[in-house]
Write a protein that holds these residues in place. Sequence first.
Motif, PDB file in Angstrom:
ATOM      1  N   LYS A 184      -8.472   5.837  -1.396  1.00 10.71           N
ATOM      2  CA  LYS A 184      -9.246   5.893  -0.160  1.00 10.71           C
ATOM      3  C   LYS A 184      -8.764   7.096   0.654  1.00 10.71           C
ATOM      4  O   LYS A 184      -7.576   7.452   0.623  1.00 10.71           O
ATOM      5  N   LYS A 236      -2.443   7.482  -6.784  1.00  6.23           N
ATOM      6  CA  LYS A 236      -3.225   6.362  -7.324  1.00  6.23           C
ATOM      7  C   LYS A 236      -3.187   6.345  -8.845  1.00  6.23           C
ATOM      8  O   LYS A 236      -3.099   5.269  -9.456  1.00  6.23           O
ATOM      9  N   ALA A 256       0.834  -1.205   0.000  1.00 10.03           N
ATOM     10  CA  ALA A 256       0.000   0.000   0.000  1.00 10.03           C
ATOM     11  C   ALA A 256       0.866   1.252   0.000  1.00 10.03           C
ATOM     12  O   ALA A 256       1.983   1.272   0.520  1.00 10.03           O
ATOM     13  N   LEU A 274     -11.837  -0.502   1.872  1.00 11.66           N
ATOM     14  CA  LEU A 274     -10.883  -1.219   1.026  1.00 11.66           C
ATOM     15  C   LEU A 274     -11.577  -2.097  -0.002  1.00 11.66           C
ATOM     16  O   LEU A 274     -11.047  -2.334  -1.096  1.00 11.66           O
ATOM     17  N   THR A 330      -3.000  -0.243  -3.581  1.00 11.44           N
ATOM     18  CA  THR A 330      -3.918   0.438  -2.668  1.00 11.44           C
ATOM     19  C   THR A 330      -3.277   1.742  -2.215  1.00 11.44           C
ATOM     20  O   THR A 330      -2.125   1.760  -1.776  1.00 11.44           O
TER      21      THR A 330
END
Length: 557
Positions: A470, A435, A391, A541, A442
């Motif tokens: 996120k 991203k 991540a 997630l 992630t």
Amino acid sequence: MASRPARVAMLEQFKADGIRYMFGNPGTVEQGFLDELRGFPEIEYVLSLQEAVVVGIADGYARATRRPTLLQLHSGVGLGNGIGMLYQAMRGHAPLVVIVGESGLAYDSMEAQMAADLVGMAKPVTKWSTRVVDPQSTLRVLRRAFKVAATPPYGPVMVVLPADVMDSLTSEKVVPTSYLHTVVSPDGETVADAAALLADARRPLVIAGDGVHFSGAQDELAKFAETWGAEVWGADWAEVNLPADHPLYRGQLGHMFGEDSARVTAAADAVLIVGTYTLPEVYPLLDGVFAEDARIVHIDLDPGAIAKNFPVDLGLVADPKLTLARLAEALERRQTPDQRRSAADRVRVSAEQKATAYDLALAQDLAADQQGPLTAAYFGRELAKQLPADAILFDEALTSSPGLFRYNPPNQPGGWHQTRGGSLGVGIPGAIGAKLAHPDRTVVGFTGDGGSMYTVQGLWTAARYDIDAKFVICNNGRYRLLDLNIEQYWKTQDIEHHDFPGPFDLSHPEIDFAALSASLGVPAIRVEKPDEVAPAIAKALAHPGPFLIDLIVGRDQ
């Protein structure tokens, strides 16, 4: 080369340089080249609703790719809106190429609507700013801009594009930008001189910054610090320059006050500075930073950083990766058996001290979980159980960061980016940019309730392009960092503790971040209690697209 409008030639140049995205907010004076984008499907225009968001997304993308990144702003008003975030990018050495439209050279004398000295506006927040005044030099100027942005020290550049110049014909040939090879190392004699200055140290110290990251010198820094037995402290540090779990990494020097840094720096009898200048506090000390007899060696590819504020005994304009490796070897050759044992002892003691401090912090976290409201540390602990190993975390949590990242330590280069430069609002757009750079990983962006409101429009961009980042808003209802800073100020001025200033409070009217996020197209959930944390993380997630958690921390329910 056949003649064509400079606005078309410019896009041909971007295509030749492999530009994937143009981040921007459109305006009338840019309409000519924006209209031509339909003929260049290789370049995707990513629309944001405010210029600070544009710069923030581009900044995040540049940090995640370490490549020159293109963004477009609109004349004086658009550039003005982006200035604060461009300052952030400059302080963080982000290789941004900013193109800014204006009505045209023909109107210079008219003081027309939105006219401004764009080059003058941008100079304080860029490495280089210029204006294209001849269509036959459009591509030459753009290639120079990309080269300058991508040459250490990296940083943003700006090119002003008058509309009448862009509409004029040019026969310039399109060729890819030429970039510089900067992996250079000092000669052997100079490396030996550096080792000689450092070898006898009994209280050695390394001050490192993001130049280590840009060089890819994390392993070399670790090896040198272990050989020397030196604690490593960060300055101008917003990337993973050394794993957080390394026994010799002791944290970052003071951000606000030079006195905090001096407690570490003035105790050393020898200092190696690498990949940063000294020292980037808000209120730095003017003297007393280093011991009078301390020997100081400074390595950086930025000559302006070396001896910028304080003299050094030896300054090396060199690549940190190559130079640290050679310096560690030279130091090892010079060390006596006693010096090697002393270095090993210092490593052992540092590891023990760090482990003790970590255990104490864990115990304090557990006590806080039992006694008070939901904490960032509780959320960080639950997040660590669910995050994939690769991540990417974009950290603008500020006062919540220690708790969050105690359980999600920034150990992997490229896996953690932290705010730098002092501009609020980087967390949401930074995560979007990261991203886009790594769609297969992630990405979680952290910000505060105050910081999020600078760039909350970025959620709309995430929803429009289905960018699966996120977001976590650490919502304590305050500018909590200002509380901590003014407490320290009161101490320096011998002022008795009293109520915090009213402007630090953000609790009324209460912002409904979940509803605000949903209105911008991003599903969200409010988390107020510990038993809500794990399900909220799992939901975020698993959601196929952007998702936001409004995390209520540090206040009674």
